[in-house]
Design an enzyme around this catalytic site. Structure first.
Site, PDB file in Angstrom:
ATOM      1  N   SER A 170       0.826  -1.199   0.000  1.00 32.57           N
ATOM      2  CA  SER A 170       0.000   0.000   0.000  1.00 32.57           C
ATOM      3  C   SER A 170       0.869   1.263   0.000  1.00 32.57           C
ATOM      4  O   SER A 170       1.692   1.436  -0.888  1.00 32.57           O
ATOM      5  CB  SER A 170      -0.966  -0.052   1.187  1.00 32.57           C
ATOM      6  OG  SER A 170      -2.028   0.849   1.026  1.00 32.57           O
ATOM      7  N   ASP A 291      -9.749  -5.019  -5.846  1.00 32.71           N
ATOM      8  CA  ASP A 291      -9.270  -4.206  -4.722  1.00 32.71           C
ATOM      9  C   ASP A 291     -10.074  -2.919  -4.688  1.00 32.71           C
ATOM     10  O   ASP A 291      -9.992  -2.083  -5.597  1.00 32.71           O
ATOM     11  CB  ASP A 291      -7.778  -3.894  -4.899  1.00 32.71           C
ATOM     12  CG  ASP A 291      -7.167  -3.163  -3.708  1.00 32.71           C
ATOM     13  OD1 ASP A 291      -7.922  -2.655  -2.854  1.00 32.71           O
ATOM     14  OD2 ASP A 291      -5.925  -3.097  -3.640  1.00 32.71           O
ATOM     15  N   HIS A 320      -7.485  -5.815  -0.402  1.00 30.01           N
ATOM     16  CA  HIS A 320      -6.264  -5.008  -0.484  1.00 30.01           C
ATOM     17  C   HIS A 320      -5.056  -5.708   0.139  1.00 30.01           C
ATOM     18  O   HIS A 320      -3.967  -5.169   0.126  1.00 30.01           O
ATOM     19  CB  HIS A 320      -6.537  -3.685   0.253  1.00 30.01           C
ATOM     20  CG  HIS A 320      -5.530  -2.607   0.050  1.00 30.01           C
ATOM     21  ND1 HIS A 320      -5.205  -2.100  -1.191  1.00 30.01           N
ATOM     22  CD2 HIS A 320      -4.777  -1.915   0.953  1.00 30.01           C
ATOM     23  CE1 HIS A 320      -4.298  -1.143  -1.056  1.00 30.01           C
ATOM     24  NE2 HIS A 320      -4.013  -1.017   0.224  1.00 30.01           N
TER      25      HIS A 320
END
Length: 342
Positions: A170, A291, A320
């Site tokens: 991320s 996602d 995610h």
């Protein structure tokens, strides 16, 4: 009695000066105190002269205390960020978690990775796993650049200076990209897991959210953080894995609310598209099939814009966090890219 309030660096201090002061006591918000005794033999000093002298000496002493604390923090990143190195192998892999998480998000893949690599794990300073709340300064960390500086400093402290494999989940994907630009020899491979240079749609770029949606997310974090953490975990982790949903929710709840709001603004309003054409380190972009945070178009965009050689790998899972909900397939992708056996 004269009480003067001053603020130096990130510490609050109260300096108490008595009418005929023989000492000065300085206390910061951590309740650490320094007392200074000075010569009082000159009787012709006026009260204002004594007060001015006391204040000057206080400022000097407090600056020394603040400097000491800053140096102490810089020299102990390994301890402050809970860094550890585990595993065996001639190569080193760095695992960096994302918003609201901690190093536990890598637990499912560690048994395999540690057979082939020395693995570096750590917690970013916003994480609830970090004990000292003074380490996270929302102003300092209003940009990914400060995180990249911490990453480089931590690896320097660990005497890891080149040819590392960096796996960033991320927000850490973009942090790794920035670090690779600042220190080109540091990484020989970037693994960007569910990473995004920008989350807000603009012109012909699809980031996944519009401005109003991001404003709503931040408003929910501000107004009802406890409820938001539970809902967010359900949205970003495949619900077919309730244990992982619950574990992420616990991580999010451990993060301080006063950190979550500014950090969310930093992450969701970031725009690092302009750095991609400066990234020369070979990259593997790992994307899940569905996602809600990062649409597939973002992976394609990064693939086209990154200057160095890059590939896109798809992990067949929702959410995610492929390292949580499809860890075997995630490991298979890493094994194929890096050349090790599961």
């Amino acid at each position: 009695m004269v009480v003067i309030y001053i603020k130096m660096l990130k510490y609050n201090a109260t300096i108490r000066i008595e009418p005929n002061p023989k000492c000065i006591r300085i206390r910061n918000k951590s309740c650490e105190a320094v007392t200074f005794l000075y010569n009082q033999t000159r009787t012709n000093r006026t009260h204002h002269q004594k007060t001015a002298l006391a204040l000057l000496l206080s400022l000097f002493l407090f600056s020394r205390l603040s400097l000491w604390k800053m140096v102490a923090l810089e020299r102990s990143l390994e301890a402050a960020m809970n860094a550890r190195i585990i595993g065996s192998g001639s190569e080193t892999m760095v695992l960096a978690h994302g918003f609201g998480g901690d190093q536990s998000v890598w637990d499912k893949v560690l048994p395999c990775l540690t057979k082939h690599y020395q693995v570096v794990l750590f917690d970013w300073t916003f994480s609830g796993a970090v004990k000292d709340p003074n380490l996270f300064d929302p102003l300092k960390y209003s940009s990914y650049d400060a995180f990249a500086d911490d990453l480089i400093a931590l690896l320097d402290e660990l005497h890891l200076e080149s040819s590392l494999v960096f796996v960033g989940h991320s927000m850490s994907g973009m942090i790794g990209c920035i670090a690779s630009i600042e220190r080109p020899q540091l990484f020989n491979r970037l693994i960007l897991v569910a990473a995004s240079p920008r989350y807000i749609n603009i012109d012909d770029y699809e980031g996944g959210f519009d401005d109003a949606t991001i404003d709503g997310i931040i408003s929910s974090i501000e107004s009802d953080y406890e409820n938001w953490t539970s809902n967010f975990a359900l949205l970003v982790v495949d619900n077919s894995d309730p244990i992982s949903v619950n574990n992420l929710a616990k991580c999010l709840k451990r993060m301080r609310h006063e950190f979550a709001v500014p950090l969310a603004k930093t992450v969701f309003r970031s725009d690092k598209r302009d750095i991609l054409d400066k990234v020369t380190t070979p990259c593997t972009i790992i994307q899940t099939t569905n996602d809600i945070v990062v649409p597939g178009s973002v992976a394609d965009y990064m693939h086209k814009k990154i200057k160095g050689k890059s590939t896109v790998e798809i992990v067949n899972t929702n959410g995610h966090f492929p390292q949580l909900t499809a860890h075997l397939e995630f490991l298979a992708v890493l094994a194929g890219v890096l050349g090790f056996e599961i």
